[in-house]
Motif scaffolding. Sequence first.
Motif, PDB file in Angstrom:
ATOM      1  N   ALA A 285      14.584  -9.158  33.880  1.00  0.00           N
ATOM      2  CA  ALA A 285      15.799  -8.888  32.933  1.00  0.00           C
ATOM      3  C   ALA A 285      16.868 -10.109  32.784  1.00  0.00           C
ATOM      4  CB  ALA A 285      16.407  -7.504  32.978  1.00  0.00           C
ATOM      5  N   PRO A 286      17.553 -10.439  32.120  1.00  0.00           N
ATOM      6  CA  PRO A 286      18.358 -11.245  31.928  1.00  0.00           C
ATOM      7  C   PRO A 286      19.253 -11.478  33.172  1.00  0.00           C
ATOM      8  CG  PRO A 286      18.371 -10.428  29.637  1.00  0.00           C
ATOM      9  CD  PRO A 286      17.466  -9.581  30.597  1.00  0.00           C
TER      10      PRO A 286
ATOM     11  N   THR B 162       2.940  -2.427  30.628  1.00  0.00           N
ATOM     12  CA  THR B 162       4.077  -3.113  31.044  1.00  0.00           C
ATOM     13  C   THR B 162       4.837  -2.185  31.792  1.00  0.00           C
ATOM     14  OG1 THR B 162       3.927  -4.820  29.357  1.00  0.00           O
ATOM     15  CG2 THR B 162       5.913  -4.508  30.760  1.00  0.00           C
TER      16      THR B 162
ATOM     17  N   THR C 194       8.401  -1.412  34.313  1.00  0.00           N
ATOM     18  CA  THR C 194       9.517  -2.115  34.858  1.00  0.00           C
ATOM     19  C   THR C 194       9.911  -1.410  36.274  1.00  0.00           C
ATOM     20  OG1 THR C 194      10.948  -0.946  33.415  1.00  0.00           O
ATOM     21  CG2 THR C 194      10.308  -3.101  32.670  1.00  0.00           C
TER      22      THR C 194
ATOM     23  N   ARG D 122      13.348  -1.503  39.239  1.00  0.00           N
ATOM     24  CA  ARG D 122      14.260  -2.314  39.875  1.00  0.00           C
ATOM     25  C   ARG D 122      14.204  -3.113  41.449  1.00  0.00           C
ATOM     26  NH1 ARG D 122      18.718   2.913  39.400  1.00  0.00           N
ATOM     27  NH2 ARG D 122      19.193   2.507  37.039  1.00  0.00           N
TER      28      ARG D 122
ATOM     29  N   GLU E  52      13.584  -1.232  44.131  1.00  0.00           N
ATOM     30  CA  GLU E  52      12.296  -0.357  44.275  1.00  0.00           C
ATOM     31  C   GLU E  52      11.216  -1.181  44.572  1.00  0.00           C
ATOM     32  OE1 GLU E  52      14.238   2.745  40.904  1.00  0.00           O
ATOM     33  OE2 GLU E  52      12.749   1.327  40.419  1.00  0.00           O
TER      34      GLU E  52
ATOM     35  N   ASP F 111       8.237  -9.745  22.901  1.00  0.00           N
ATOM     36  CA  ASP F 111       9.140  -9.601  24.307  1.00  0.00           C
ATOM     37  C   ASP F 111       9.626 -10.832  24.883  1.00  0.00           C
ATOM     38  OD1 ASP F 111       9.833  -6.946  24.702  1.00  0.00           O
ATOM     39  OD2 ASP F 111       8.138  -6.357  25.782  1.00  0.00           O
TER      40      ASP F 111
ATOM     41  N   THR G 224      13.590 -10.061  24.866  1.00  0.00           N
ATOM     42  CA  THR G 224      14.008  -9.991  26.389  1.00  0.00           C
ATOM     43  C   THR G 224      14.281 -11.325  27.015  1.00  0.00           C
ATOM     44  OG1 THR G 224      11.892  -9.804  27.430  1.00  0.00           O
ATOM     45  CG2 THR G 224      12.879  -7.682  26.515  1.00  0.00           C
TER      46      THR G 224
ATOM     47  N   ARG H 288      15.891 -14.541  28.478  1.00  0.00           N
ATOM     48  CA  ARG H 288      17.374 -14.741  29.209  1.00  0.00           C
ATOM     49  C   ARG H 288      18.395 -14.848  28.276  1.00  0.00           C
ATOM     50  NH1 ARG H 288      15.697 -16.291  34.353  1.00  0.00           N
ATOM     51  NH2 ARG H 288      14.985 -14.227  34.345  1.00  0.00           N
TER      52      ARG H 288
ATOM     53  N   PHE I 274      16.177  -1.896  29.943  1.00  0.00           N
ATOM     54  CA  PHE I 274      15.669  -2.860  30.874  1.00  0.00           C
ATOM     55  C   PHE I 274      16.833  -4.082  30.946  1.00  0.00           C
ATOM     56  CE2 PHE I 274      13.104  -6.751  30.981  1.00  0.00           C
ATOM     57  CZ  PHE I 274      12.841  -6.737  32.141  1.00  0.00           C
ATOM     58  N   MET I 275      17.439  -4.349  29.873  1.00  0.00           N
ATOM     59  CA  MET I 275      18.309  -5.405  29.965  1.00  0.00           C
ATOM     60  C   MET I 275      19.581  -5.183  30.514  1.00  0.00           C
ATOM     61  SD  MET I 275      17.571  -7.815  26.810  1.00  0.00           S
ATOM     62  CE  MET I 275      17.199  -6.916  25.289  1.00  0.00           C
TER      63      MET I 275
ATOM     64  N   ASP J  95      20.329  -2.494  32.632  1.00  0.00           N
ATOM     65  CA  ASP J  95      20.287  -1.509  33.816  1.00  0.00           C
ATOM     66  C   ASP J  95      21.209  -2.151  35.033  1.00  0.00           C
ATOM     67  OD1 ASP J  95      19.313   0.790  34.902  1.00  0.00           O
ATOM     68  OD2 ASP J  95      18.521  -0.534  36.285  1.00  0.00           O
ATOM     69  N   ARG J  96      21.070  -3.556  35.001  1.00  0.00           N
ATOM     70  CA  ARG J  96      21.725  -4.137  36.197  1.00  0.00           C
ATOM     71  C   ARG J  96      23.295  -3.779  36.090  1.00  0.00           C
ATOM     72  NH1 ARG J  96      23.267  -4.903  39.989  1.00  0.00           N
ATOM     73  NH2 ARG J  96      23.515  -6.567  41.278  1.00  0.00           N
TER      74      ARG J  96
ATOM     75  N   LYS K 129      23.937  -0.023  36.558  1.00  0.00           N
ATOM     76  CA  LYS K 129      23.089   0.621  37.776  1.00  0.00           C
ATOM     77  C   LYS K 129      24.493   0.497  38.864  1.00  0.00           C
ATOM     78  CE  LYS K 129      21.153  -1.935  40.505  1.00  0.00           C
ATOM     79  NZ  LYS K 129      19.812  -2.785  41.349  1.00  0.00           N
TER      80      LYS K 129
ATOM     81  N   HIS L  10      22.516   4.310  34.145  1.00  0.00           N
ATOM     82  CA  HIS L  10      21.118   3.791  33.747  1.00  0.00           C
ATOM     83  C   HIS L  10      21.221   3.047  32.465  1.00  0.00           C
ATOM     84  CE1 HIS L  10      17.033   3.973  32.261  1.00  0.00           C
ATOM     85  NE2 HIS L  10      16.710   4.592  33.331  1.00  0.00           N
ATOM     86  N   GLY L  11      20.441   2.039  32.332  1.00  0.00           N
ATOM     87  CA  GLY L  11      20.576   1.134  31.350  1.00  0.00           C
ATOM     88  C   GLY L  11      20.550   1.975  29.871  1.00  0.00           C
TER      89      GLY L  11
ATOM     90  N   PHE M  69      14.025   4.213  38.602  1.00  0.00           N
ATOM     91  CA  PHE M  69      14.009   3.572  37.429  1.00  0.00           C
ATOM     92  C   PHE M  69      12.620   3.315  36.716  1.00  0.00           C
ATOM     93  CE2 PHE M  69      14.045  -0.392  34.471  1.00  0.00           C
ATOM     94  CZ  PHE M  69      15.137   0.248  33.497  1.00  0.00           C
TER      95      PHE M  69
ATOM     96  N   MET N  40       9.963   2.521  34.806  1.00  0.00           N
ATOM     97  CA  MET N  40      10.056   3.054  33.331  1.00  0.00           C
ATOM     98  C   MET N  40       8.865   2.029  32.774  1.00  0.00           C
ATOM     99  SD  MET N  40      13.068   2.295  30.678  1.00  0.00           S
ATOM    100  CE  MET N  40      12.821   0.688  30.844  1.00  0.00           C
TER     101      MET N  40
ATOM    102  N   LEU O 264       7.530  -0.051  29.477  1.00  0.00           N
ATOM    103  CA  LEU O 264       8.000  -0.625  28.347  1.00  0.00           C
ATOM    104  C   LEU O 264       6.722  -0.550  27.455  1.00  0.00           C
ATOM    105  CD1 LEU O 264       9.385  -4.296  29.150  1.00  0.00           C
ATOM    106  CD2 LEU O 264      10.742  -1.812  28.678  1.00  0.00           C
TER     107      LEU O 264
END
Lengths: 77, 736
Positions: free
Chosen positions: A47-48, A61, A63, A65, A68, B288, B292, B294, B386-387, B389-390, B393, B398-399, B497, B499, B501
């Motif tokens: 992710a970015p 696909t 994903t 963390r 994790e 993607d 997605t 950067r 996904f993008m 979540d950081r 979190k 959650h994202g 998380f 997950m 895609l």
Amino acid sequence: MNRLTMRHMQDNQSGTISAVKVGGELGRRIRDMGLVPGTEIMVQGRAPLYDPVALRVRGFTLTLRNNEANHIEVEVS
Amino acid sequence: MEATVALGGNPNSGKTTLFNGLTGSRQHVGNYPGVTVDKKEGIYAYNGYKMHIVDLPGTYSLTAYSEEEVVARDFLVSEKPEVTIDIVDASNLERNLYLTVQLLELGVPSCVALNMMDVAKNRGIEIDTKKLSDLLAVPVLPVIARTGQGRQELMDSAAEVAKTKQKQEPLEISYGQDLDGVIRQMQDDIEKNRFMTECYPSRWIAIKYLENDEQILKKGQEANPSLAARLEKKVEKISHHLQRTLDTYPEAMIADYRYGYISSLLRQDDVFHQKYDKNRLYVSDKIDRVLTNRFMGPIIMLLILMGLYHFTFTYSETPVGWTENFFGWLADTVSANLPDGLLQSLIVSGIIDGVGGVMGFAPLIMFMFFGIALLEDSGYLARVAFMLDRVFKMFGLHGSSVMAYIVSGGIAGGCAVPGVMATRTLRSPRERLATLLTAPFMNCGAKLPVFALLIAAFFSENEAMMMFILTLIAWGGALIVAKILRLTIIKGEATPFVMELPPYRLPTFKGLMIHTWELTWQYIKKAGTIILGISVLLWAMMTFPGLPESETEKFEGKREAVKAAVSGSVVQELEFADQDTQLSLDALALTQQLSEIDAQESETALRYSAAGRIGTALESVTKLAGFDWRTNIALVGGFAAKEVVVSTLGTAYSLGEVDPEEYTSLAQRLAASPNWNPLVAISLMIFTVFYAPCFVAVVCIAKEAGSWKWGAFSMIFNTALAFGLSVLVFQIGSLI
């Protein structure tokens, strides 16, 4: 062959899972999605903000963390 | 023939599409008892079949970790549907079969629908359905749920299973020498004692013990404590052994062997053949690379989210306007045809305003859900999670929390009602609860008139700056409170998380419409009745007790005095005038005086009412934050809808009812009042950001969180928090 945790893999790097060192709910979720020893994976990207990480596994696909991915050991060539 | 058919399968396997295709409009949504998981049911009628179809929640597995999985499992075991259709994504076969294998181990009569055969074919995947069917010992039917191809054959086959198979022999998989031995011993013990065997196959119970399945362990202790202890002991022993010799756990080993079983199954006799490398990238992955990316990813995401917001709040304006006009017209008609008095007031201010309030939100909710369904069904929502979540979190969220925040007013002007409902896209229970409790802090469209009023009165030079600061305060507050909640009352580790895609897919229009309508209807049905009740209650609080006769007589006396002061012809002119008549100057002056008296009477009546008494009684406390009784009443009124703060303040300042959009005179009044200064305004703005959500939102919170406890929590906690912050700001500000 080199063993490292999934977190430290580079983008586009491939490898084979050698161990999933976590139990409980997280371990269960990881295994349910098909990340079990012997499975081939490829890191598709991040992710970015460099977290979570996206992998290619069993043709789809997934994903997870970084913290994790820490529990998953991968053998890379 | 009649039968109950359960639909099971992974999320994104096309389960909902198949369900919609089978049942069309003959479906309804309910709840499984005691949980917030939706239960969708419908009827499939064709060719003499009448099948009652139940859509189980989409799951990857049948463990006891999530509500969805427990619900699905309990339904299969206790309701015993005649047949379970397991929908499997043919383009993602290995992982989908993981659930299939577990269904077969549970021994439910089933039938596999191999969906998305077209996608699989494009990916160079060939599947021998006949051989797969032989190996699994259940019918396997290829279908394309989107087009409906293969649907009839599937239902024929399901009907056949329902008719002929009373019982499905549970599938037995080898779990390796160590575990197989233990399983056999446990099985003997279980069978000898008939330990829960009326519900589950004996081998399955043994496996669940090895997997440490909470639900089964608990049931076991209730059914036969001594046997349960014996089994647990065995599990403990083998766990030790495995840890020592192989450095693994039984549940890990079971998952390994299940996947191993699937791999070997697909290798047998060319059941499965893939021409290309299985990790080769497809169109979806190429999309993607951009979406997605950067740098591009966040920019495109921002544009898409702004677009959704724009779509929801701009295009819904027209239908929202229609409903508002309709209820406005209804209120006027009733007012015109009923004599002035309590009944008219009850019907207009209590009932019509209440129902109008609920229905006014409906178009907004409909548009919002359409937008979110579009993002969700296309697969983009997973990318947003996904993008982002950081960031989320860090605050224990959650994202996916971002959707709820933005819709609630993260971009000023949203609405917490659809925002709270948008948390449905979150699958992690703790993160979801923290999100839906904090989303109402965002600056919804109804808070804006309050801000606009106060800014116009005290900060007219820095309008944009103030709005920006308020937006930052709302976001900062929501995130920090979320973090605090996650560290205290919603404590617990982050839900994993992990997950998928899913590949991008073009959503079907029918699916979108059904999805949208379902949620809108649920809102109207569930929220409607309760909201009507509360609306009437609030009306009563601001109306009763009415002014005593002596007081009304006093105002009547004043009116008479004013009329007596002018010549009789002017009074007559007023009595006979209708709306269009041009009044003389004297008559205009008289109307002015009379309406001032009316406004004073309203102010006195409001102060005399239950709400007014509460406001007055609280004054000694709220002084700490700089609020007088008028502000207090206005804030009580704001519980109906935040913009009511403005109109109630108008009444409390004897200006009559103030239209929230036309607040200039009220702003001047506030600016001139000795009770007000910029500090009070800041304190009130802070309070408005954080205090109890309007009751429509509270009802939604209670519904979505599954308990009135959380509705009450959001009212009490938010108000206490808001008051604390306001006092802090006011007291510190007063010192400087």
